[in-house]
Design a protein around this motif. Structure first.
Motif, short mmCIF file in Angstrom:
data_model
loop_
_atom_site.label_atom_id
_atom_site.label_comp_id
_atom_site.label_asym_id
_atom_site.label_seq_id
_atom_site.Cartn_x
_atom_site.Cartn_y
_atom_site.Cartn_z
N GLY A 21 0.77 -1.24 0.00
CA GLY A 21 0.00 0.00 0.00
C GLY A 21 0.79 1.29 0.00
N ALA A 22 2.09 1.21 -0.15
CA ALA A 22 2.90 2.43 -0.18
C ALA A 22 2.78 3.10 -1.55
N ARG A 23 2.88 4.42 -1.54
CA ARG A 23 2.87 5.20 -2.78
C ARG A 23 3.94 6.27 -2.67
N ILE A 24 4.55 6.58 -3.79
CA ILE A 24 5.51 7.66 -3.88
C ILE A 24 5.22 8.43 -5.15
N SER A 25 5.47 9.71 -5.13
CA SER A 25 5.33 10.51 -6.35
C SER A 25 6.52 11.45 -6.46
N VAL A 26 6.85 11.79 -7.70
CA VAL A 26 7.91 12.74 -7.97
C VAL A 26 7.39 13.70 -9.03
N SER A 27 7.61 14.99 -8.81
CA SER A 27 7.15 15.98 -9.78
C SER A 27 8.15 17.13 -9.86
#
Length: 157
Positions: A21-27
């Motif tokens: 259930g982990a999430r990561i985002s990069v922007s």
């Protein structure tokens, strides 16, 4: 390094590993299109506490490590570069730069060992070698779940 014939793609490995259930985002803070000479900044966010690893493939295929084993707390944001003296400038070759962010629950024995870094480091690997080595790093400990995200920034003249 894992032989190319045996290494699964990161996308396949991530799908198999996404159960926790982990999430990561990069922007990119200044958008996905940059003019030559612009200074780039990136935001990394995660819903779980863990360690961030940030890599880039520039338009010529050169690989760089930007971060490894940098702690992040659930719901917090990191900015890269973290050190204001480090400047990431949009330069030739022009085209698409791919930024890959990985979140692991625990530190990894990464490209520069188990230490934390947020200083850009050239990796003497082509894209396929990088992907194989990263897959080996991420699958070395079955009790260290991970997820990844990517973004593409286009550098223009």
């Amino acid at each position: 390094m894992a032989p190319a014939a045996q290494a699964a793609s990161l996308r396949d490995l991530a799908v198999a590993n996404a159960e926790h259930g982990a999430r990561i985002s990069v922007s990119a803070l200044n958008g996905r299109r940059m003019e030559e000479g612009e200074t780039a900044r990136f935001r990394i966010e995660s819903n779980k506490t863990g360690f961030v690893h940030l890599y880039v493939r520039n338009a010529s295929g050169r690989m760089q490590l930007w971060m490894e084993n940098v702690p992040i707390r659930a719901g917090r944001k990191l900015q890269y570069p973290m050190d204001p003296s480090i400047k990431i400038r949009a330069i030739a070759p022009f085209g698409d730069d791919e930024i890959v962010a990985v979140l692991t629950r625990f530190q990894v024995d990464g490209f520069i060992g188990r230490r934390m870094t947020s200083s850009p480091t050239e990796l003497d690997l082509d894209v396929r070698e990088f992907e194989d080595e990263l897959a080996t790093i991420l699958t070395a400990d079955s009790k260290n779940p991970w997820v990844w995200a990517r973004t593409v920034v286009t550098v223009r003249e």
